[in-house]
Scaffold this active site. Structure first.
Site, short mmCIF file in Angstrom:
data_model
loop_
_atom_site.label_atom_id
_atom_site.label_comp_id
_atom_site.label_asym_id
_atom_site.label_seq_id
_atom_site.Cartn_x
_atom_site.Cartn_y
_atom_site.Cartn_z
N GLU A 141 -8.61 0.98 -3.47
CA GLU A 141 -9.72 0.49 -2.67
C GLU A 141 -10.51 1.67 -2.09
OE1 GLU A 141 -8.58 -2.13 0.56
OE2 GLU A 141 -10.61 -2.95 0.64
N GLU A 183 -6.51 -11.81 -2.49
CA GLU A 183 -5.70 -10.89 -1.69
C GLU A 183 -5.29 -11.56 -0.39
OE1 GLU A 183 -7.37 -6.99 -1.64
OE2 GLU A 183 -6.91 -6.68 0.48
N LYS A 215 -15.20 -6.12 -3.92
CA LYS A 215 -14.37 -7.13 -3.25
C LYS A 215 -15.15 -7.81 -2.14
CE LYS A 215 -10.67 -6.13 -0.65
NZ LYS A 215 -9.40 -5.39 -0.52
N ASP A 237 -13.72 -9.64 8.76
CA ASP A 237 -13.18 -10.59 7.79
C ASP A 237 -12.78 -11.87 8.51
OD1 ASP A 237 -10.35 -10.49 8.61
OD2 ASP A 237 -10.36 -8.47 7.78
N GLU A 267 -0.86 -5.01 2.16
CA GLU A 267 -1.33 -4.11 3.23
C GLU A 267 -0.62 -4.39 4.56
OE1 GLU A 267 -5.51 -5.85 2.92
OE2 GLU A 267 -5.47 -5.30 5.02
N GLY A 288 -16.17 -3.98 8.47
CA GLY A 288 -14.75 -4.32 8.51
C GLY A 288 -14.46 -5.75 8.92
N ALA A 339 -6.93 0.40 1.18
CA ALA A 339 -7.46 1.57 1.88
C ALA A 339 -8.66 1.12 2.71
CB ALA A 339 -7.83 2.68 0.91
N GLY A 340 -9.47 2.06 3.14
CA GLY A 340 -10.55 1.72 4.07
C GLY A 340 -10.13 2.14 5.46
N LYS A 354 -14.87 -10.58 1.19
CA LYS A 354 -14.03 -11.30 2.13
C LYS A 354 -14.33 -12.79 2.02
CE LYS A 354 -12.14 -7.62 3.83
NZ LYS A 354 -10.69 -7.37 3.76
N ASN A 359 -7.41 -12.29 3.89
CA ASN A 359 -6.81 -11.71 5.11
C ASN A 359 -5.88 -12.68 5.83
OD1 ASN A 359 -9.50 -10.07 4.66
ND2 ASN A 359 -8.07 -8.77 5.77
#
Ligand SMILES: [Mg+2]
Length: 447
Positions: A389, A282, A226, A25, A308, A23, A359-360, A228, A258
């Protein structure tokens, strides 16, 4: 006979994901994936067994660790709206609950319709949807897709969006999709819904792990991955080049900053990354900066995706009005639940912009799949250029986890919102008293 919500439990649940850099980023280097989790208990008989327990509604907000206790407190502030009141069953009940929660004149001051209090409303609204869908014996996507266009329109709060989408226009979109519903539901059950995976691309992963996971993703049937980006331009060029070499020219590679950049940085950075053919960028900049997204989109060749962290339907409306996004990324647990996401799906359908959900996290795949599947069956009527996602983390903690086959989400068939976390997982990860966290206390903390 009407049933009553008899109890309202809130749990602060955290997973120590930062230990593996899962997770990670450019803005969030060490997340501990967490859920501020709510359970609505009822005296409605549960047809599935004879233990006497009523049907329950489960919902949650996703956070990344510190502050999860603030989110849990916000959810708890909504207790009086639910406990001792009839369990929601119908579109009318669910529309009324959503409006009450988002229009409480005192709680609304904490937003309005944004941030912690709004997310808390979303958790309770989603728990109510879980409850109502279980009562109907349907997964949420199907429960929604069997509602009439009039019922669906009644779920939406059109305040602040009628300049772009009126109830009549929404009705028209839903009526246009209505004749094909049965055929698409059948196709969805047979084929599943397209997914992409972010598992290879966390910023904290070493190059060899990135390459290995990218190849595995393609072997597993994914047609999009995808990565980061946004930490260091030289690193991004190297990682994107390695990923492109690993997956070949035909697999889409999206990139995700992000919110790391100012507008000029985003344009400059993406101009350098463009030769690797990123499918979208994104969150290039602040999620509140509508005109900034439009400038990024106009200033370089990579398509723009965001959502998001977009707080509500009003900001989505403006992103679409301003021509600022190529892809709308709804999140099931950021806005005020199913009802507000329905407004956003309708806005995107009006503009013909594809919805590719975020998602995630923990449980976000489980929830948001229902919204995309409903969108396919009853709103946009298409899955062209649309992907949900997928991240392969923490699904084992759920009673009805997402199932991915050949790079696609298998349509859930169990009643409800797939939101129920296993009791043992809740007990083990409660913060700070659960054994997973007690075992991590330093000697100083233990004293
Ligand atoms: Mg993202």
């Amino acid at each position: 006979m009407s049933q009553t919500v008899t109890d309202f439990e809130v749990h602060d649940i955290r997973f120590p994901t930062s230990e593996q850099l899962d997770g990670s980023d450019a803005m969030n280097p060490d997340p501990d994936y967490s859920a501020a989790y709510v359970v609505l208990r009822t005296d409605a008989p549960d047809g599935s067994d004879d233990d006497g327990a009523g049907i329950e509604g489960h919902g949650f907000c996703f956070t990344i660790g510190r502050g999860n206790e603030v989110m849990a407190a916000a959810i708890d502030a909504l207790r009086p709206y639910v406990v001792g009141r009839p369990a929601p069953r119908t579109a009318a009940d669910l529309g009324a609950l959503y409006r009450e929660l988002t229009h409480d004149s005192q709680l609304r001051w904490l937003g309005p319709e944004k941030g912690v209090m709004h997310m808390a409303a979303g958790a309770v609204v989603n728990a109510a949807w879980d409850l109502a869908a279980k009562h109907a014996g349907r997964p949420v996507w199907q429960f929604l897709a069997e509602m009439t266009p009039e019922e669906l329109v009644s779920l939406v709060d059109f305040r602040y969006i009628t300049d772009v989408l009126t109830p009549d226009e929404a009705l028209e979109i839903l009526r246009t999709a209505e004749p094909g519903r049965a055929e698409r539901a059948e196709r969805l059950r047979a084929e599943g819904y397209p997914a992409y995976t972010t598992s290879p691309g966390w910023l904290g992963y070493a190059d060899d792990k990135l390459v290995r996971l990218a190849k595995e993703a393609v072997a597993d049937g994914f047609t999009q991955i995808k990565l980061k980006v946004g930490g260091d331009l030289g690193d991004d060029v190297r990682r994107l080049s390695l990923a492109r070499e690993a997956v070949g020219p035909d697999i889409r590679i999206a990139v995700d900053a992000n919110q790391r950049w100012d507008v000029a940085d985003a344009v400059e950075w993406l101009t350098v990354l463009a030769p690797f053919d990123p499918h979208w960028i994104e969150e290039p900049t602040s999620p509140d900066d509508i005109l900034g997204h439009a400038a990024v989109r106009a200033g370089q060749p990579v398509k723009v995706a965001t959502g998001e962290h977009v707080a509500n339907r009003v900001v989505f409306k403006q992103l679409l009005q301003a021509g600022a996004v190529d892809f709308v990324q709804i999140d099931a647990a950021r806005v005020a639940g199913v009802n507000e996401n329905l407004a956003i799906l309708l806005l995107a359908a009006k503009f013909g912009v594809p919805v590719c959900p975020h998602a995630g996290g923990v449980g976000l795949c489980e929830l948001v799949q229902h919204l995309s599947m409903f969108d396919y069956v009853a709103v946009s009527g298409s899955w062209e250029n649309r992907v949900i996602e997928y991240v392969d983390h923490l699904h084992e903690h759920f009673a009805d986890p997402t199932v991915i086959e050949g790079g696609r989400y298998v349509a859930p068939s169990s009643p409800g919102f797939s939101a129920r976390m296993l009791p043992d997982s809740i007990a083990a990860h409660r913060y700070p008293e659960g054994p997973v966290w007690q075992a991590r206390r330093t000697p100083e903390e233990a004293n």
